[in-house]
Motif scaffolding. Structure first.
Motif, PDB file in Angstrom:
ATOM      1  N   ASN A  39       0.818  -1.225   0.000  1.00 40.09           N
ATOM      2  CA  ASN A  39       0.000   0.000   0.000  1.00 40.09           C
ATOM      3  C   ASN A  39       0.846   1.267   0.000  1.00 40.09           C
ATOM      4  N   ILE A  40       2.146   1.123  -0.181  1.00 39.55           N
ATOM      5  CA  ILE A  40       3.058   2.276  -0.196  1.00 39.55           C
ATOM      6  C   ILE A  40       3.725   2.316  -1.568  1.00 39.55           C
ATOM      7  N   SER A  41       3.829   3.508  -2.140  1.00 39.55           N
ATOM      8  CA  SER A  41       4.272   3.649  -3.525  1.00 39.55           C
ATOM      9  C   SER A  41       5.715   3.199  -3.740  1.00 39.55           C
ATOM     10  N   GLY A  42       5.981   2.767  -4.963  1.00 37.80           N
ATOM     11  CA  GLY A  42       7.323   2.376  -5.342  1.00 37.80           C
ATOM     12  C   GLY A  42       8.310   3.517  -5.247  1.00 37.80           C
ATOM     13  N   ASN A  43       7.839   4.735  -5.447  1.00 36.20           N
ATOM     14  CA  ASN A  43       8.737   5.897  -5.367  1.00 36.20           C
ATOM     15  C   ASN A  43       9.350   6.026  -3.980  1.00 36.20           C
ATOM     16  N   PHE A  44       8.544   5.730  -2.947  1.00 35.19           N
ATOM     17  CA  PHE A  44       9.103   5.780  -1.600  1.00 35.19           C
ATOM     18  C   PHE A  44      10.161   4.716  -1.418  1.00 35.19           C
ATOM     19  N   TRP A  45       9.862   3.487  -1.853  1.00 36.08           N
ATOM     20  CA  TRP A  45      10.830   2.411  -1.651  1.00 36.08           C
ATOM     21  C   TRP A  45      12.115   2.635  -2.443  1.00 36.08           C
ATOM     22  N   LYS A  46      11.993   3.248  -3.607  1.00 40.42           N
ATOM     23  CA  LYS A  46      13.187   3.575  -4.392  1.00 40.42           C
ATOM     24  C   LYS A  46      14.045   4.631  -3.694  1.00 40.42           C
ATOM     25  N   LYS A  47      13.401   5.431  -2.881  1.00 39.34           N
ATOM     26  CA  LYS A  47      14.102   6.442  -2.085  1.00 39.34           C
ATOM     27  C   LYS A  47      14.674   5.835  -0.807  1.00 39.34           C
ATOM     28  N   CYS A  48      13.899   4.947  -0.180  1.00 38.84           N
ATOM     29  CA  CYS A  48      14.252   4.400   1.135  1.00 38.84           C
ATOM     30  C   CYS A  48      15.307   3.301   1.081  1.00 38.84           C
ATOM     31  N   ILE A  49      15.050   2.278   0.271  1.00 39.52           N
ATOM     32  CA  ILE A  49      15.877   1.063   0.325  1.00 39.52           C
ATOM     33  C   ILE A  49      17.348   1.324   0.008  1.00 39.52           C
ATOM     34  N   PRO A  50      17.691   2.124  -1.012  1.00 43.53           N
ATOM     35  CA  PRO A  50      19.117   2.394  -1.257  1.00 43.53           C
ATOM     36  C   PRO A  50      19.813   3.053  -0.070  1.00 43.53           C
ATOM     37  N   GLN A  51      19.085   3.895   0.670  1.00 45.60           N
ATOM     38  CA  GLN A  51      19.684   4.535   1.846  1.00 45.60           C
ATOM     39  C   GLN A  51      19.976   3.506   2.937  1.00 45.60           C
ATOM     40  N   LEU A  52      19.080   2.548   3.104  1.00 51.19           N
ATOM     41  CA  LEU A  52      19.306   1.506   4.104  1.00 51.19           C
ATOM     42  C   LEU A  52      20.479   0.618   3.704  1.00 51.19           C
ATOM     43  N   LYS A  53      20.554   0.279   2.421  1.00 53.76           N
ATOM     44  CA  LYS A  53      21.600  -0.617   1.944  1.00 53.76           C
ATOM     45  C   LYS A  53      22.976   0.049   1.915  1.00 53.76           C
ATOM     46  N   LYS A  54      23.008   1.360   1.980  1.00 53.51           N
ATOM     47  CA  LYS A  54      24.296   2.053   2.112  1.00 53.51           C
ATOM     48  C   LYS A  54      24.889   1.843   3.505  1.00 53.51           C
ATOM     49  N   ILE A  55      24.021   1.660   4.483  1.00 59.38           N
ATOM     50  CA  ILE A  55      24.470   1.431   5.860  1.00 59.38           C
ATOM     51  C   ILE A  55      24.927  -0.007   6.032  1.00 59.38           C
ATOM     52  N   LYS A  56      24.122  -0.941   5.479  1.00 55.86           N
ATOM     53  CA  LYS A  56      24.423  -2.366   5.616  1.00 55.86           C
ATOM     54  C   LYS A  56      23.744  -3.110   4.476  1.00 55.86           C
ATOM     55  N   ASN A  57      24.281  -4.246   4.118  1.00 55.60           N
ATOM     56  CA  ASN A  57      23.738  -5.055   3.028  1.00 55.60           C
ATOM     57  C   ASN A  57      22.493  -5.801   3.516  1.00 55.60           C
ATOM     58  N   VAL A  58      21.425  -5.049   3.762  1.00 56.21           N
ATOM     59  CA  VAL A  58      20.233  -5.607   4.395  1.00 56.21           C
ATOM     60  C   VAL A  58      19.363  -6.374   3.401  1.00 56.21           C
ATOM     61  N   PHE A  59      18.591  -7.309   3.950  1.00 58.12           N
ATOM     62  CA  PHE A  59      17.617  -8.086   3.187  1.00 58.12           C
ATOM     63  C   PHE A  59      16.260  -7.455   3.402  1.00 58.12           C
TER      64      PHE A  59
END
Length: 443
Positions: free
Chosen positions: A199-219
């Motif tokens: 229920n959350i747009s892909g635009n948010f996830w495209k913004k969020c997930i790369p920032q998280l993966k910069k901190i750690k190689n998260v799943f």
């Protein structure tokens, strides 16, 4: 000279650890490729319902072959408009703290450290679609929420104990990302299972997930099966279409060949490297839909469980309690602890989890070939293969005995029957498989 050598060795050692932690395969953390997921409901897992009480189970869970622990939400639960005596795990009162019923932040950090020490990974359930009804943002940032026709914060469906967040608000988006970063940095978790990700747009996830993966190689695991989710950065999605087909096959309203139809559809739907998390039960399916004690009852459970562990492009899930097994719906809003001690399915799961760990032919990116070994309406068989390793899976999805004939000559010869623990010579000789039977051969 010794000091210089020691310094260089230390640098190399640190580099090696970082490199291994950040290694990827097909864009995913390498550690998930032959891994598995075990979902933990802290409230119901023990009589105490605490993190420390759960930690006492870690050694046996590790022995069973579990590789990734998924904790259902560990955040505090809202009191306002709470359902039941304890409320829904998914009505979050504060994103930055631990539910005091479960313990403290230090307790959680210590559990994560113990899990890592045992060689396992940790993901936590994250609830970004909505908050509980007394979350501080409702007072401090009322514009963070979707409004109903009266101008008050809105609820989705019958989730009256929650309020829906407004993803058109960029400040709210940044606040959500900051909270997700916080847990990675503070507790060293290895990823997230994201509630209502659909229920959350892909635009948010495209913004969020790369920032998280910069901190750690998260799943990143999304609750949802929309194709935009893996395209937006999620590593894995839910296999709802396949799961519902499995349920119908178990009831006898669909034949085994329906599996192939859904498999081909999903291959077209998702990017080639998409992982699906297969399961026979989870917290929702157990509490609301009678899984797996009625959806896959008794002997019916086994072939479907084998399918979840061996199918292509998947990572398997075990819901904590299935190994006992817990054969009842756990209450969702009240205390209802499991009883442990029998572990009737533990060896069964251990056999599958250990096979997946040691044999690359069960990695999501290993090849898949459907084969016919009998009545295709009842028997589903396939071969997984990669890097010279090969697995043959034969499943009887019917309540009647079936004749099995392995016609493919490339499958003839010596193979290990993983459940029998015996070496067998496979040929075109006919043999019979019991109702709801299964066999897995390792070459």
């Amino acid at each position: 000279m010794k000091k210089i050598f020691s310094f260089l060795f230390l640098q190399f050692f640190v580099f090696s650890i970082v490199f291994c932690q950040n290694q990827k395969i097909d864009g995913h953390p390498a550690w998930i490729m032959q891994g598995n997921i075990y979902e933990v409901n802290i409230r119901q897992f023990t009589e105490e319902g605490t993190l420390n009480a759960f930690a006492k189970h870690l050694d046996r869970i590790k022995k069973m072959g579990v590789q990734t622990i998924w904790f259902m939400p560990i955040n505090p639960i809202s009191v306002v408009d709470r359902k039941g005596s304890l409320g829904s795990y998914y009505a979050v009162a504060n994103y930055n703290t631990v539910n005091p019923e479960y313990g403290t932040m230090e307790d959680f950090k210590n559990v994560v450290k113990k899990i890592h020490k045992l060689g396992m990974k940790v993901i936590i359930d994250w609830v970004p679609n909505h908050t509980g009804c007394d979350h501080p943002w409702l007072d401090s940032h009322p514009d963070f929420f979707v409004k109903d026709s009266t101008g008050k914060p809105a609820s989705m469906f019958d989730w009256t104990d929650t309020k829906q967040l407004n993803y058109k608000n960029s400040e709210m988006q940044d606040s959500m990302i900051a909270a997700m970063k916080y847990w990675i940095k503070k507790t060293d978790i290895d990823g997230y299972r994201v509630d209502v990700a659909w229920n959350i747009s892909g635009n948010f996830w495209k913004k969020c997930i790369p920032q998280l993966k910069k901190i750690k190689n998260v799943f990143m695991l999304a609750e949802g099966d929309s194709s935009y989710l893996p395209k937006s950065g999620f590593d894995a999605v839910y296999p709802w279409h396949m799961f519902h087909v499995m349920e119908k096959i178990a009831k006898g309203t669909l034949n085994a060949w329906a599996i192939d139809s859904i498999r081909k559809q999903t291959e077209k739907r998702y990017p080639a490297n998409t992982i699906q998390m297969y399961f026979t039960s989870n917290h929702d399916e157990n509490s609301w839909n009678k899984a797996d004690y009625e959806t896959f009852p008794g002997a019916v459970h086994a072939p479907f469980a084998v399918l979840t562990q061996t199918m292509a492009k998947t990572v398997p899930l075990i819901y904590g309690g299935q190994e006992e097994p817990v054969l009842r719906p756990l209450k969702f809003f009240d205390k209802d602890p499991m009883e442990w001690g029998k572990y009737k399915r533990a060896k069964f799961y251990q056999t599958l989890l250990e096979l997946r760990k040691r044999n690359i032919a069960l990695a999501p990116n290993a090849s898949f070939k459907k084969i016919s070994v009998g009545n295709d309406k009842a028997v589903y068989a396939f071969v997984r293969e990669k890097a010279g390793k090969k697995i043959l899976v034969i499943l009887n999805f019917s309540a009647t005995e079936q004749n099995i004939t392995i016609k493919d000559k490339t499958l003839h010869g010596t193979a290990n029957n993983i459940f029998m623990g015996s070496t067998e010579t496979l040929s075109s000789k006919k043999w019979k498989m019991e109702p709801w039977g299964y066999a897995v051969y390792e070459y």
